[in-house]
Scaffold this motif. Structure first.
Motif, PDB file in Angstrom:
ATOM      1  N   LEU A 184      -3.463  35.172  -9.843  1.00 45.51           N
ATOM      2  CA  LEU A 184      -4.934  34.832 -10.193  1.00 45.51           C
ATOM      3  C   LEU A 184      -4.820  33.446 -10.635  1.00 45.51           C
ATOM      4  N   VAL A 185      -3.750  33.142 -11.591  1.00 50.58           N
ATOM      5  CA  VAL A 185      -3.673  31.902 -12.185  1.00 50.58           C
ATOM      6  C   VAL A 185      -3.469  30.642 -11.202  1.00 50.58           C
ATOM      7  N   PRO A 186      -2.677  30.723 -10.316  1.00 49.69           N
ATOM      8  CA  PRO A 186      -2.779  29.614  -9.225  1.00 49.69           C
ATOM      9  C   PRO A 186      -4.085  29.165  -8.717  1.00 49.69           C
ATOM     10  N   LEU A 187      -4.738  30.635  -8.206  1.00 53.43           N
ATOM     11  CA  LEU A 187      -6.119  30.286  -7.680  1.00 53.43           C
ATOM     12  C   LEU A 187      -7.082  29.696  -8.779  1.00 53.43           C
ATOM     13  N   LEU A 188      -7.097  30.153  -9.807  1.00 53.36           N
ATOM     14  CA  LEU A 188      -7.912  29.789 -10.703  1.00 53.36           C
ATOM     15  C   LEU A 188      -7.939  28.094 -11.229  1.00 53.36           C
ATOM     16  N   THR A 189      -6.549  27.494 -11.090  1.00 48.95           N
ATOM     17  CA  THR A 189      -6.291  26.260 -11.508  1.00 48.95           C
ATOM     18  C   THR A 189      -6.504  25.228  -9.932  1.00 48.95           C
ATOM     19  N   ALA A 190      -6.682  25.855  -8.832  1.00 51.78           N
ATOM     20  CA  ALA A 190      -6.660  24.912  -7.657  1.00 51.78           C
ATOM     21  C   ALA A 190      -7.953  24.536  -7.584  1.00 51.78           C
ATOM     22  N   ARG A 191      -8.217  23.173  -7.594  1.00 53.43           N
ATOM     23  CA  ARG A 191      -9.436  22.728  -7.333  1.00 53.43           C
ATOM     24  C   ARG A 191     -10.153  23.103  -6.223  1.00 53.43           C
ATOM     25  N   GLY A 192      -9.377  23.214  -4.934  1.00 48.73           N
ATOM     26  CA  GLY A 192      -9.802  23.342  -3.678  1.00 48.73           C
ATOM     27  C   GLY A 192      -9.991  24.898  -3.463  1.00 48.73           C
ATOM     28  N   VAL A 193     -10.003  25.700  -4.255  1.00 50.62           N
ATOM     29  CA  VAL A 193     -10.109  27.063  -4.114  1.00 50.62           C
ATOM     30  C   VAL A 193     -11.759  27.395  -4.959  1.00 50.62           C
TER      31      VAL A 193
ATOM     32  N   ALA B 264      -5.648  32.053 -20.705  1.00 50.45           N
ATOM     33  CA  ALA B 264      -4.682  31.253 -21.351  1.00 50.45           C
ATOM     34  C   ALA B 264      -3.796  30.568 -20.542  1.00 50.45           C
ATOM     35  N   GLY B 265      -3.233  31.445 -19.586  1.00 46.09           N
ATOM     36  CA  GLY B 265      -2.451  30.944 -18.546  1.00 46.09           C
ATOM     37  C   GLY B 265      -3.062  29.758 -17.739  1.00 46.09           C
ATOM     38  N   ALA B 266      -4.451  29.929 -17.271  1.00 47.89           N
ATOM     39  CA  ALA B 266      -4.915  28.916 -16.266  1.00 47.89           C
ATOM     40  C   ALA B 266      -5.323  27.658 -17.321  1.00 47.89           C
ATOM     41  N   PHE B 267      -5.640  27.812 -18.499  1.00 47.02           N
ATOM     42  CA  PHE B 267      -5.955  26.618 -19.258  1.00 47.02           C
ATOM     43  C   PHE B 267      -4.742  26.067 -19.591  1.00 47.02           C
ATOM     44  N   GLN B 268      -3.561  26.559 -19.769  1.00 44.15           N
ATOM     45  CA  GLN B 268      -2.251  25.842 -19.971  1.00 44.15           C
ATOM     46  C   GLN B 268      -1.985  25.166 -18.504  1.00 44.15           C
ATOM     47  N   GLU B 269      -2.096  25.571 -17.574  1.00 42.88           N
ATOM     48  CA  GLU B 269      -1.722  25.049 -16.469  1.00 42.88           C
ATOM     49  C   GLU B 269      -2.589  23.788 -16.072  1.00 42.88           C
ATOM     50  N   ILE B 270      -4.153  23.850 -16.347  1.00 41.84           N
ATOM     51  CA  ILE B 270      -4.826  22.899 -15.920  1.00 41.84           C
ATOM     52  C   ILE B 270      -4.758  21.772 -16.868  1.00 41.84           C
ATOM     53  N   ASP B 271      -4.368  22.067 -18.272  1.00 42.66           N
ATOM     54  CA  ASP B 271      -3.980  20.928 -19.224  1.00 42.66           C
ATOM     55  C   ASP B 271      -2.745  20.265 -19.233  1.00 42.66           C
ATOM     56  N   THR B 272      -1.808  21.072 -18.518  1.00 43.36           N
ATOM     57  CA  THR B 272      -0.616  20.377 -18.329  1.00 43.36           C
ATOM     58  C   THR B 272      -0.798  19.254 -17.164  1.00 43.36           C
ATOM     59  N   GLU B 273      -1.523  19.677 -16.068  1.00 53.20           N
ATOM     60  CA  GLU B 273      -1.737  18.818 -15.085  1.00 53.20           C
ATOM     61  C   GLU B 273      -2.459  17.828 -15.417  1.00 53.20           C
ATOM     62  N   ARG B 274      -3.525  17.755 -16.396  1.00 50.21           N
ATOM     63  CA  ARG B 274      -4.498  16.775 -16.716  1.00 50.21           C
ATOM     64  C   ARG B 274      -3.688  15.577 -17.698  1.00 50.21           C
ATOM     65  N   TYR B 275      -2.436  16.380 -18.563  1.00 48.57           N
ATOM     66  CA  TYR B 275      -1.787  15.351 -19.353  1.00 48.57           C
ATOM     67  C   TYR B 275      -0.926  14.506 -18.461  1.00 48.57           C
ATOM     68  N   ARG B 276      -0.410  15.245 -17.351  1.00 49.26           N
ATOM     69  CA  ARG B 276       0.567  14.316 -16.575  1.00 49.26           C
ATOM     70  C   ARG B 276      -0.320  13.328 -15.926  1.00 49.26           C
ATOM     71  N   ILE B 277      -1.759  13.404 -15.358  1.00 54.91           N
ATOM     72  CA  ILE B 277      -2.323  12.585 -14.637  1.00 54.91           C
ATOM     73  C   ILE B 277      -2.550  11.378 -15.669  1.00 54.91           C
ATOM     74  N   ILE B 278      -3.125  11.773 -16.912  1.00 56.12           N
ATOM     75  CA  ILE B 278      -3.424  10.790 -17.753  1.00 56.12           C
ATOM     76  C   ILE B 278      -2.145   9.933 -18.233  1.00 56.12           C
ATOM     77  N   GLY B 279      -1.170  10.495 -18.510  1.00 55.59           N
ATOM     78  CA  GLY B 279       0.151   9.481 -18.353  1.00 55.59           C
ATOM     79  C   GLY B 279       0.297   8.604 -17.240  1.00 55.59           C
ATOM     80  N   GLY B 280       0.146   9.010 -16.017  1.00 58.70           N
ATOM     81  CA  GLY B 280       0.145   8.343 -14.905  1.00 58.70           C
ATOM     82  C   GLY B 280      -0.837   7.078 -14.844  1.00 58.70           C
ATOM     83  N   ILE B 281      -2.075   7.585 -15.381  1.00 60.29           N
ATOM     84  CA  ILE B 281      -2.999   6.344 -15.470  1.00 60.29           C
ATOM     85  C   ILE B 281      -2.628   5.262 -16.276  1.00 60.29           C
ATOM     86  N   SER B 282      -2.006   5.859 -17.343  1.00 64.09           N
ATOM     87  CA  SER B 282      -1.692   4.868 -18.475  1.00 64.09           C
ATOM     88  C   SER B 282      -0.536   3.748 -17.793  1.00 64.09           C
TER      89      SER B 282
END
Length: 226
Positions: free
Chosen positions: A83-92, A121-139
């Motif tokens: 379920l977690v990968p499905l919840l975190t995939a914006r295309g789903v 908790a798992g979905a939030f952690q995965e989304i937050d990790t991806e978001r943190y990576r993107i923010i670093g890339g933007i900077s």
């Protein structure tokens, strides 16, 4: 020596330097990366987005259920791992996931609400990790972008110096050097504009991830207590 000004078509071909400072100034003021812009006001000169830079989300702003465990351990649970990968995939679509959540049941050692909490908790952690990576890339991207704007400004100053020499001496090599640098400024400016459009696009990614996390929280909270 034949004057360069007397060569047919040459005067019309030469770019006018006075347009270059105005062009570069317009880029700084119009594209949102001026040194005194919103990024500097937020304490990070390399942050180009309109929204304030916040590296990590807070689950307390979107989750009203039980406190999240420090370690969700969702990968060890076969159903949650699906379920977690499905919840975190914006295309789903979350509508597709809702029936799967309804089928989540309690186990011998854990209530249904406890499993749902670990799921979020798992979905939030995965989304937050991806978001943190993107923010670093933007900077990092914006830092290079700012460096390009400084490079354009440096070249503009050099072009002004070369123009003064060319007008004073009317030497062919001085005009050639000036025109070559003007070409570089033109193409650097084009690259700058293309990158600016890209930044505008990527700045939406952290926002979309936040919206996804809020939507996931609402979906799972609706299943709590069922």
């Amino acid at each position: 020596m034949t004057s360069r000004h007397a060569i047919p078509g040459l005067a019309a071909r030469r770019p006018t330097l006075t347009l270059v400072p105005r062009l570069v100034l317009g880029l700084f003021l119009g594209l949102g990366l001026a040194p005194a812009g919103p990024a500097r006001a937020f304490g990070d000169e390399n942050w180009p987005c309109v929204q304030r830079k916040v590296e990590h989300m807070s689950w307390g702003q979107m989750w009203t259920g039980p406190a999240l465990p420090e370690t969700a351990a969702w990968r060890q649970d076969a159903q949650l791992a699906e379920l977690v990968p499905l919840l975190t995939a914006r295309g789903v679509s979350l509508d597709r996931i809702a029936p799967l959540l309804a089928g989540l049941e309690a186990t011998e050692t854990e209530t249904r609400d406890e499993r749902l909490t670990r799921l979020f908790a798992g979905a939030f952690q995965e989304i937050d990790t991806e978001r943190y990576r993107i923010i670093g890339g933007i900077s990092r991207f914006a830092e290079k972008h700012r460096g390009l704007s400084e490079q354009i400004d440096t070249k503009r100053e050099e072009a002004a110096r070369l123009l003064a020499v060319a007008e004073d001496t009317d030497a062919n090599d001085a005009w050639d050097a000036y025109e070559a640098l003007e070409d570089e400024i033109y193409w650097d400016t084009r690259i700058y504009q293309d990158r600016q459009r890209s930044i505008t696009y990527v700045c939406e990614s952290p926002v979309l991830l936040e919206k996804r996390a809020f939507a996931v929280a609402r979906l799972i909270l609706a299943e709590m207590g069922q």
